[in-house]
Design an enzyme around this catalytic site. Structure first.
Site, PDB file in Angstrom:
ATOM      1  N   HIS A 121      59.175  90.018  43.643  1.00 12.17           N
ATOM      2  CA  HIS A 121      58.241  88.956  44.008  1.00 12.17           C
ATOM      3  C   HIS A 121      58.258  87.794  43.015  1.00 12.17           C
ATOM      4  CE1 HIS A 121      55.763  91.975  46.608  1.00 12.17           C
ATOM      5  NE2 HIS A 121      56.922  91.653  47.133  1.00 12.17           N
ATOM      6  N   CYS A 129      59.342  72.698  39.440  1.00 10.52           N
ATOM      7  CA  CYS A 129      58.976  71.459  40.128  1.00 10.52           C
ATOM      8  C   CYS A 129      59.630  71.438  41.507  1.00 10.52           C
ATOM      9  CB  CYS A 129      59.440  70.243  39.320  1.00 10.52           C
ATOM     10  SG  CYS A 129      59.283  68.700  40.251  1.00 10.52           S
ATOM     11  N   CYS A 132      62.208  68.127  41.510  1.00  7.84           N
ATOM     12  CA  CYS A 132      63.430  67.999  40.707  1.00  7.84           C
ATOM     13  C   CYS A 132      63.914  69.335  40.142  1.00  7.84           C
ATOM     14  CB  CYS A 132      63.221  67.002  39.568  1.00  7.84           C
ATOM     15  SG  CYS A 132      62.218  67.653  38.221  1.00  7.84           S
ATOM     16  N   THR A 190      52.514 102.440  43.518  1.00  6.70           N
ATOM     17  CA  THR A 190      52.509 101.755  44.810  1.00  6.70           C
ATOM     18  C   THR A 190      52.231 102.767  45.903  1.00  6.70           C
ATOM     19  OG1 THR A 190      53.880 100.658  46.489  1.00  6.70           O
ATOM     20  CG2 THR A 190      55.050 101.902  44.794  1.00  6.70           C
ATOM     21  N   SER A 191      51.432 102.351  46.877  1.00  6.81           N
ATOM     22  CA  SER A 191      51.115 103.257  47.985  1.00  6.81           C
ATOM     23  C   SER A 191      52.233 103.250  49.035  1.00  6.81           C
ATOM     24  CB  SER A 191      49.808 102.826  48.631  1.00  6.81           C
ATOM     25  OG  SER A 191      49.907 101.472  49.011  1.00  6.81           O
TER      26      SER A 191
HETATM   27 ZN    ZN Z   1      60.032  67.228  38.661  1.00 11.79          ZN
END
Ligand code: ZN
Length: 243
Positions: A121, A129, A132, A190-191
């Site tokens: 994840h 950003c 950019c 974790t389940s």
């Molecule tokens: Zn940027």
């Protein structure tokens, strides 16, 4: 040492091809709550459930409200690795563990010293950003108010996978391969009810499936060993007992 932890120690002792797959429960002992189980707690403070706030469309349409929740509920910059993270790092150092696959975005496995960490994840420690692609550390998010902006004026987004977003295919492929090739698979905290956890472990073809979780999981009947205690104490105790 109880019988289950003794068995875990034997399994760790006898294999050098172990893969660990972990969820939110691995980090709760570091003081990071599982927002899924804490759902009800946020009702008064937020007009939406966490799953809605942490979605791609919510980020796009309500960026400021996303960050209000994200900063106060998802970021734990002072959290430290616990015994589970440390035991897994030690097992990698001893060349027993091949990969740690995690659903957590807190970076604590790397903090503890694990090297081959697959973050399904993403990571809250990376922030990018959207205009950019400049990369920012966590303090950029913590030390700003409202919507964090890049020098170029673009909106910065955490490099975490939100609801409605796909997983990084390179990380996913590596995770599938690691699980396919593993002799021992240890699943902890974790389940196994939430995608992609449930799907991933169907790739396991080894013969030693260990589940460390406080509640039942749909895979309990496939497990060779089930441990119902804290993952930190179980793993920590088993690893300390390895000579
Ligand atoms: Zn940027």
């Amino acid at each position: 040492m109880n019988t289950a932890v003794e068995k875990l120690k034997e399994i760790l002792h006898n294999s050098d091809n172990i893969v660990f797959f972990g969820g939110a429960g691995v980090s709760t002992e570091s003081g990071i709550p599982d927002f899924r189980s804490a759902d009800g707690l946020y009702n008064e403070e937020y007009a939406y459930p966490p799953e809605t706030i942490l979605s791609h469309s919510f980020f796009k349409n309500h960026t400021e409200e996303f960050y209000r929740f994200y900063r106060s509920k998802m970021l734990y910059p002072d959290a430290k690795p616990n015994d589970a993270h440390k035991a897994l790092a030690e097992l990698e150092k001893r060349k027993k563990i091949k990969a740690v696959i995690t659903q957590n975005v807190d970076g604590l496995h790397t903090d503890a010293g694990s090297v081959n960490v697959l973050e399904l994840h993403g990571s809250a420690l990376r922030n990018i950003c959207m205009s950019c692609n400049a990369c920012y550390k966590l303090d950029k998010i913590i030390n700003t108010d409202g919507i964090p902006l890049c020098l170029c004026g673009g909106v910065i987004k955490p490099d975490v996978v939100l609801y409605e977003e796909g997983l990084d295919s390179t990380v996913m492929e590596k995770a599938v391969k690691a699980i396919c090739d593993a002799d021992v698979l240890i699943v902890g905290g974790t389940s196994l009810n939430v995608y992609p956890a449930a799907g991933l472990i169907t790739h396991y073809r080894g013969n030693k499936l260990v589940l460390i979780n406080k509640s039942e999981t749909p895979y309990d009947r496939h497990a060779d060993l089930i441990i119902r205690e804290n993952i930190g104490s179980a793993l920590g105790e088993a690893v300390r007992a390895l000579s």
